[in-house]
Motif scaffolding. Structure first.
Motif, mmCIF file in Angstrom:
data_model
loop_
_atom_site.group_PDB
_atom_site.id
_atom_site.type_symbol
_atom_site.label_atom_id
_atom_site.label_comp_id
_atom_site.label_asym_id
_atom_site.label_seq_id
_atom_site.Cartn_x
_atom_site.Cartn_y
_atom_site.Cartn_z
ATOM 1 N N UNK A 1 0.833 -1.210 0.000
ATOM 2 C CA UNK A 1 0.000 0.000 0.000
ATOM 3 C C UNK A 1 0.861 1.252 0.000
ATOM 4 N N UNK A 2 1.931 1.239 0.777
ATOM 5 C CA UNK A 2 2.834 2.392 0.839
ATOM 6 C C UNK A 2 3.538 2.578 -0.495
ATOM 7 N N UNK A 3 3.981 1.494 -1.096
ATOM 8 C CA UNK A 3 4.646 1.585 -2.393
ATOM 9 C C UNK A 3 3.688 2.094 -3.476
ATOM 10 N N UNK A 4 2.455 1.614 -3.449
ATOM 11 C CA UNK A 4 1.456 2.079 -4.412
ATOM 12 C C UNK A 4 1.164 3.556 -4.211
ATOM 13 N N UNK A 5 0.988 3.961 -2.958
ATOM 14 C CA UNK A 5 0.721 5.371 -2.664
ATOM 15 C C UNK A 5 1.899 6.245 -3.084
ATOM 16 N N UNK A 6 3.121 5.751 -2.874
ATOM 17 C CA UNK A 6 4.303 6.511 -3.275
ATOM 18 C C UNK A 6 4.347 6.677 -4.787
ATOM 19 N N UNK A 7 4.111 5.602 -5.507
ATOM 20 C CA UNK A 7 4.123 5.675 -6.965
ATOM 21 C C UNK A 7 3.044 6.632 -7.478
ATOM 22 N N UNK A 8 1.836 6.526 -6.924
ATOM 23 C CA UNK A 8 0.751 7.419 -7.332
ATOM 24 C C UNK A 8 1.058 8.866 -6.955
ATOM 25 N N UNK B 1 4.068 10.200 -6.895
ATOM 26 C CA UNK B 1 4.999 10.684 -7.915
ATOM 27 C C UNK B 1 4.265 11.054 -9.199
ATOM 28 N N UNK B 2 3.267 10.252 -9.549
ATOM 29 C CA UNK B 2 2.495 10.541 -10.756
ATOM 30 C C UNK B 2 1.744 11.869 -10.620
ATOM 31 N N UNK B 3 1.075 12.057 -9.493
ATOM 32 C CA UNK B 3 0.362 13.307 -9.256
ATOM 33 C C UNK B 3 1.346 14.482 -9.225
ATOM 34 N N UNK C 1 1.343 17.823 -11.449
ATOM 35 C CA UNK C 1 1.371 19.104 -10.765
ATOM 36 C C UNK C 1 2.532 19.952 -11.285
ATOM 37 N N UNK C 2 3.687 19.330 -11.482
ATOM 38 C CA UNK C 2 4.859 20.041 -12.000
ATOM 39 C C UNK C 2 4.592 20.576 -13.401
ATOM 40 N N UNK C 3 3.972 19.753 -14.227
ATOM 41 C CA UNK C 3 3.636 20.196 -15.585
ATOM 42 C C UNK C 3 2.697 21.398 -15.524
ATOM 43 N N UNK C 4 1.735 21.344 -14.608
ATOM 44 C CA UNK C 4 0.813 22.473 -14.451
ATOM 45 C C UNK C 4 1.511 23.746 -14.005
#
Length: 131
Positions: free
Chosen positions: A66-73, A75-77, A81-84
């Motif tokens: 769960x922590x790894x999935x949340x971390x990956x997600x 990074x995606x968000x 956000x960076x692109x925005x």
């Protein structure tokens, strides 16, 4: 809830709104005084420094899935956000900060409308917020 907790919550909300309101003019000012890359680097470095303590919380423990999935997600968000932010900084080169703030604030109205168009049920509080 105690009266102090309510006032603390209201004060934090007002502070967050003030920071959001000054965001566009400050980005415009930074864009006028230094290259966008430098100003974005400074902004993201400050954000990273503020959130760094939570990053190292629980070091040495093996993270579960769960922590790894949340971390990956996360990074995606963060990438989106960076692109925005980069797009906002580049866009502020050619438009006024007030126009940019208005357009970005339209998300409060547009997102519930897009949800409605795609068939999602909109709650009463969302309609009130959009109005």
């Amino acid at each position: 809830q105690s009266s102090n907790e309510i006032w603390k919550a209201r004060s934090l909300l007002i502070g967050a709104a003030a920071l959001y309101g000054t965001n566009f003019s400050l980005v415009k000012l930074l864009g006028d005084t230094m290259p966008e890359g430098v100003s974005l680097t400074i902004r993201f470095a400050l954000a990273a420094a503020v959130t760094l303590p939570w990053l190292f919380e629980g070091i040495g423990e093996m993270p579960n899935s769960d922590v790894l999935t949340a971390t990956w997600l996360g990074f995606e968000v963060g990438l989106y956000n960076s692109i925005g932010y980069v797009a906002q900084a580049v866009g502020l080169e050619t438009t006024q900060a007030s126009k940019s703030a208005f357009i970005c604030s339209l998300a409060v109205v547009v997102v519930p409308l897009l949800d409605f168009i795609t068939g999602k049920r909109i709650e009463t509080r969302q309609w009130i917020g959009a109005v």
